[in-house]
Each structure stands twice: as C-alpha cells, then as structure tokens.
Design a protein around this motif. Structure first.
Motif, PDB file in Angstrom:
ATOM      1  N   TYR A 167      29.183  43.981  46.172  1.00  0.00           N
ATOM      2  CA  TYR A 167      30.144  44.361  45.074  1.00  0.00           C
ATOM      3  C   TYR A 167      29.725  43.664  43.329  1.00  0.00           C
ATOM      4  CZ  TYR A 167      32.866  47.461  48.421  1.00  0.00           C
ATOM      5  OH  TYR A 167      33.171  48.103  49.355  1.00  0.00           O
ATOM      6  N   SER A 168      29.296  44.188  42.631  1.00  0.00           N
ATOM      7  CA  SER A 168      29.271  43.403  41.189  1.00  0.00           C
ATOM      8  C   SER A 168      30.731  43.471  40.311  1.00  0.00           C
ATOM      9  CB  SER A 168      28.958  44.562  39.807  1.00  0.00           C
ATOM     10  OG  SER A 168      29.388  45.793  39.380  1.00  0.00           O
ATOM     11  N   ARG A 169      30.588  42.325  39.670  1.00  0.00           N
ATOM     12  CA  ARG A 169      32.425  42.294  39.619  1.00  0.00           C
ATOM     13  C   ARG A 169      32.913  43.155  38.612  1.00  0.00           C
ATOM     14  NH1 ARG A 169      34.698  37.494  37.209  1.00  0.00           N
ATOM     15  NH2 ARG A 169      36.960  37.905  35.888  1.00  0.00           N
ATOM     16  N   PRO A 170      32.037  44.401  37.838  1.00  0.00           N
ATOM     17  CA  PRO A 170      32.961  45.316  37.440  1.00  0.00           C
ATOM     18  C   PRO A 170      33.509  46.968  38.561  1.00  0.00           C
ATOM     19  CG  PRO A 170      31.168  44.855  36.068  1.00  0.00           C
ATOM     20  CD  PRO A 170      31.236  43.964  37.200  1.00  0.00           C
ATOM     21  N   ASP A 171      32.703  46.600  39.415  1.00  0.00           N
ATOM     22  CA  ASP A 171      33.006  47.500  40.791  1.00  0.00           C
ATOM     23  C   ASP A 171      34.120  47.103  40.791  1.00  0.00           C
ATOM     24  OD1 ASP A 171      30.913  48.765  40.379  1.00  0.00           O
ATOM     25  OD2 ASP A 171      29.785  47.323  42.242  1.00  0.00           O
ATOM     26  N   ALA A 172      34.685  45.322  41.018  1.00  0.00           N
ATOM     27  CA  ALA A 172      35.704  44.005  41.359  1.00  0.00           C
ATOM     28  C   ALA A 172      36.459  44.746  40.458  1.00  0.00           C
ATOM     29  CB  ALA A 172      35.708  43.493  41.851  1.00  0.00           C
ATOM     30  N   ASP A 173      36.685  44.977  39.954  1.00  0.00           N
ATOM     31  CA  ASP A 173      37.522  44.913  38.506  1.00  0.00           C
ATOM     32  C   ASP A 173      38.234  46.691  38.225  1.00  0.00           C
ATOM     33  OD1 ASP A 173      37.569  43.105  37.043  1.00  0.00           O
ATOM     34  OD2 ASP A 173      36.023  43.057  35.643  1.00  0.00           O
ATOM     35  N   ARG A 174      37.549  46.703  38.935  1.00  0.00           N
ATOM     36  CA  ARG A 174      37.248  49.172  38.452  1.00  0.00           C
ATOM     37  C   ARG A 174      38.848  48.574  39.279  1.00  0.00           C
ATOM     38  NH1 ARG A 174      32.324  49.839  36.296  1.00  0.00           N
ATOM     39  NH2 ARG A 174      31.990  50.041  38.431  1.00  0.00           N
ATOM     40  N   CYS A 175      38.160  47.964  40.911  1.00  0.00           N
ATOM     41  CA  CYS A 175      39.697  48.506  42.273  1.00  0.00           C
ATOM     42  C   CYS A 175      40.522  47.745  41.762  1.00  0.00           C
ATOM     43  CB  CYS A 175      38.521  48.048  43.155  1.00  0.00           C
ATOM     44  SG  CYS A 175      37.274  49.204  43.529  1.00  0.00           S
ATOM     45  N   LEU A 176      40.519  46.654  41.172  1.00  0.00           N
ATOM     46  CA  LEU A 176      41.652  46.269  41.335  1.00  0.00           C
ATOM     47  C   LEU A 176      42.999  46.399  39.694  1.00  0.00           C
ATOM     48  CD1 LEU A 176      40.687  41.928  40.973  1.00  0.00           C
ATOM     49  CD2 LEU A 176      42.111  43.407  42.358  1.00  0.00           C
ATOM     50  N   VAL A 177      42.468  47.374  38.663  1.00  0.00           N
ATOM     51  CA  VAL A 177      43.065  48.055  38.227  1.00  0.00           C
ATOM     52  C   VAL A 177      43.898  49.475  38.164  1.00  0.00           C
ATOM     53  CG1 VAL A 177      42.201  46.736  35.588  1.00  0.00           C
ATOM     54  CG2 VAL A 177      41.041  48.840  36.717  1.00  0.00           C
ATOM     55  N   ASP A 178      42.769  49.356  39.904  1.00  0.00           N
ATOM     56  CA  ASP A 178      43.012  51.546  40.337  1.00  0.00           C
ATOM     57  C   ASP A 178      45.008  51.966  39.997  1.00  0.00           C
ATOM     58  OD1 ASP A 178      43.394  53.474  41.466  1.00  0.00           O
ATOM     59  OD2 ASP A 178      40.977  52.860  42.621  1.00  0.00           O
ATOM     60  N   GLU A 179      45.553  51.644  39.427  1.00  0.00           N
ATOM     61  CA  GLU A 179      47.021  52.619  39.766  1.00  0.00           C
ATOM     62  C   GLU A 179      47.627  53.693  40.900  1.00  0.00           C
ATOM     63  OE1 GLU A 179      48.566  53.096  36.129  1.00  0.00           O
ATOM     64  OE2 GLU A 179      47.732  51.349  35.089  1.00  0.00           O
ATOM     65  N   ALA A 180      46.163  54.324  40.936  1.00  0.00           N
ATOM     66  CA  ALA A 180      46.417  55.680  42.086  1.00  0.00           C
ATOM     67  C   ALA A 180      46.614  54.684  42.977  1.00  0.00           C
ATOM     68  CB  ALA A 180      46.079  56.750  41.758  1.00  0.00           C
ATOM     69  N   LYS A 181      45.672  53.923  42.935  1.00  0.00           N
ATOM     70  CA  LYS A 181      45.161  52.556  44.961  1.00  0.00           C
ATOM     71  C   LYS A 181      46.686  52.316  45.162  1.00  0.00           C
ATOM     72  CE  LYS A 181      42.197  53.565  47.036  1.00  0.00           C
ATOM     73  NZ  LYS A 181      42.189  54.832  47.695  1.00  0.00           N
ATOM     74  N   MET A 182      46.878  51.623  44.127  1.00  0.00           N
ATOM     75  CA  MET A 182      47.923  50.680  44.418  1.00  0.00           C
ATOM     76  C   MET A 182      49.784  51.293  44.536  1.00  0.00           C
ATOM     77  SD  MET A 182      49.712  47.916  41.167  1.00  0.00           S
ATOM     78  CE  MET A 182      47.966  47.728  40.215  1.00  0.00           C
ATOM     79  N   ARG A 183      49.560  52.733  43.958  1.00  0.00           N
ATOM     80  CA  ARG A 183      50.778  53.670  44.614  1.00  0.00           C
ATOM     81  C   ARG A 183      50.735  54.220  46.075  1.00  0.00           C
ATOM     82  NH1 ARG A 183      50.069  55.489  38.906  1.00  0.00           N
ATOM     83  NH2 ARG A 183      48.886  57.332  39.719  1.00  0.00           N
ATOM     84  N   VAL A 184      49.752  53.921  46.403  1.00  0.00           N
ATOM     85  CA  VAL A 184      49.078  53.957  48.064  1.00  0.00           C
ATOM     86  C   VAL A 184      49.249  53.176  48.961  1.00  0.00           C
ATOM     87  CG1 VAL A 184      47.656  54.779  49.464  1.00  0.00           C
ATOM     88  CG2 VAL A 184      47.390  56.240  47.429  1.00  0.00           C
ATOM     89  N   ILE A 185      49.337  52.070  48.341  1.00  0.00           N
ATOM     90  CA  ILE A 185      48.899  50.797  49.437  1.00  0.00           C
ATOM     91  C   ILE A 185      50.755  50.410  49.197  1.00  0.00           C
ATOM     92  CG2 ILE A 185      48.667  48.420  49.182  1.00  0.00           C
ATOM     93  CD1 ILE A 185      45.995  48.695  47.813  1.00  0.00           C
ATOM     94  N   LEU A 186      51.342  50.757  48.187  1.00  0.00           N
ATOM     95  CA  LEU A 186      52.906  49.832  48.199  1.00  0.00           C
ATOM     96  C   LEU A 186      53.139  51.168  48.728  1.00  0.00           C
ATOM     97  CD1 LEU A 186      53.137  49.520  44.244  1.00  0.00           C
ATOM     98  CD2 LEU A 186      53.097  47.436  46.323  1.00  0.00           C
ATOM     99  N   ALA A 187      53.244  52.494  48.740  1.00  0.00           N
ATOM    100  CA  ALA A 187      54.236  53.263  49.624  1.00  0.00           C
ATOM    101  C   ALA A 187      53.432  53.157  51.223  1.00  0.00           C
ATOM    102  CB  ALA A 187      53.246  55.033  49.887  1.00  0.00           C
TER     103      ALA A 187
END
Length: 227
Positions: A167-187
């Motif tokens: 994973y490149s730095r931009p790839d990882a950055d995009r995952c860290l700001v994925d708000e939809a995924k964050m909501r799934v994880i918190l759920a």
C-alpha cells in the motif's frame, strides 16, 4: 477373456473421466466473505462451526492469540472446511481505530493479510507509541479526526507496516479518511458491547458468546466440544 479386458479398460476410462470432471476442492484458506455488518469471514461460509473473534489491534492478548492460533486454525479447521473464522472489531481508542481502518484497507480478499501483519508487528508499533513525545500525543488528541488518525499512523509507524503489504501512502491515507468504513467499524463495536463482550479477544461459536475463553488453547477445546 477379451470381453473381460474390454470391460476393465472401459471401467478405467470412466474412472479417469470422472476424476477429470470432478470439481477441485475449494481453497477455504483463500475464501473471504464480507457479511452484511462489514465483518470478514475466512473459510467455508457453510462450516458446521462458525467462530467469531472480537478483536482490538492494541490488545496484546489479541496479538498473542493470533501467533498461537494462525497455523493450527488454518491447517486443522479452516482448510478442511469444518470451521470458519470471522473477525469483529471492538475498537478502544483512536490508535485502535487507525489500525482497524488500515486492516480494512483495499480489496476484502486482502483483509486477513493486513490483519495478520498488524498483529504480528504490534510489539514494534506499540513501542513507538509508548515513546511518543508530548507534542505527538497532542496531535493525536486535537483537531479533526482524519488529521488525528494520519498523525497516529505516521508516528506509530503504521504507514510503514502497510507499505510492506504493497500500500502506498496515498492508498493508506484514503483508508484513514473513509468515513463510511469508520461508521461500519464503530457499529461493530456497539454491537459487540450490546452482546455482552467485555474484553478482547473474546469469542462466539455459532452465535453463542463463550465464557472464560480468551486464548487458543481454550478456544480449540470449545471448538472440539461442538458435535
């Protein structure tokens, strides 16, 4: 005699044809299914025994469990299709959230590789966290959540872990700001707490929360006890 020979040859030909036509056994250790709640399941979705692990990436006992269980679970239980293994997230803090978002980064088929790498390297990046300066810790606690998560991933060395996985730095950055995924994880966290999970790692088998089971030895005993 000639008829008997012809019959034998015909039987051998039919047997060979059947062997060629038979479908290869599924590679369950490469089979990853994503559930409706966003969790990942490794193995046969129709396995008789379905294990769910509740995990926190900052939990040292979770890393210990992974090291103990990875080989025997895959070889003895997942490979023959007898057991499936599901990972459910129970995040505890922003550091844990950053690691969890990175574990979920990319194609779902890559999840268990990410998951294993983060747990295997936990000692290294948790040492970086323990030695962080006050200024670094302030960046983790203040400002918008995406900026905080990026700072955590950078200071803890999580970007380096992801780089080893392609994973490149931009790839990882995009995952860290994925708000939809964050909501799934918190759920998933909220669902785990509602189900009575009090710590990690904890386990369910076929939907039943298993008491006093937090390591590979006790989990394997619980798996073997299932009919």
């Amino acid at each position: 005699m000639r008829i008997a020979i012809l019959a034998a040859l015909t039987a051998m030909a039919l047997a060979a044809t059947g062997a060629i036509a038979a479908k290869p056994h599924p590679n369950w250790t490469a089979t990853v299914t994503v559930t409706d709640t966003g969790t990942h399941v490794l193995g046969n979705p129709q396995a008789r025994v379905k294990v769910a692990e509740f995990i926190s990436y900052t939990c040292s006992h979770c890393a210990d469990f992974q090291k103990q269980s990875e080989v025997p679970m895959r070889l003895a239980y997942v490979t023959p299709g007898k057991v499936s293994m599901e990972v459910r997230h129970l995040v505890r803090d922003p550091l844990d959230l950053a690691a969890t978002l990175l574990a979920n980064c990319g194609d779902p088929k890559r999840f268990f590789r990410n998951h294993n790498a983060l747990l295997r390297s936990q000692d290294t990046w948790m040492k970086a966290v323990a030695s962080a300066s006050d200024l670094q810790k302030q960046r983790w606690s203040n400002g918008p959540m995406p900026a905080r998560l990026r700072a955590i991933a950078n200071d803890a060395g999580l970007f380096g872990v992801m780089e080893t996985l392609g994973y490149s730095r931009p790839d990882a950055d995009r995952c860290l700001v994925d708000e939809a995924k964050m909501r799934v994880i918190l759920a998933q966290r909220d669902a785990a707490l509602a189900a009575g999970v009090q710590g990690t790692p904890s386990f369910m088998i076929n939907g039943e929360l298993i008491a006093d089971t937090h390591d590979w030895q006790s989990l394997e005993a619980a798996i073997k006890s299932r009919p």
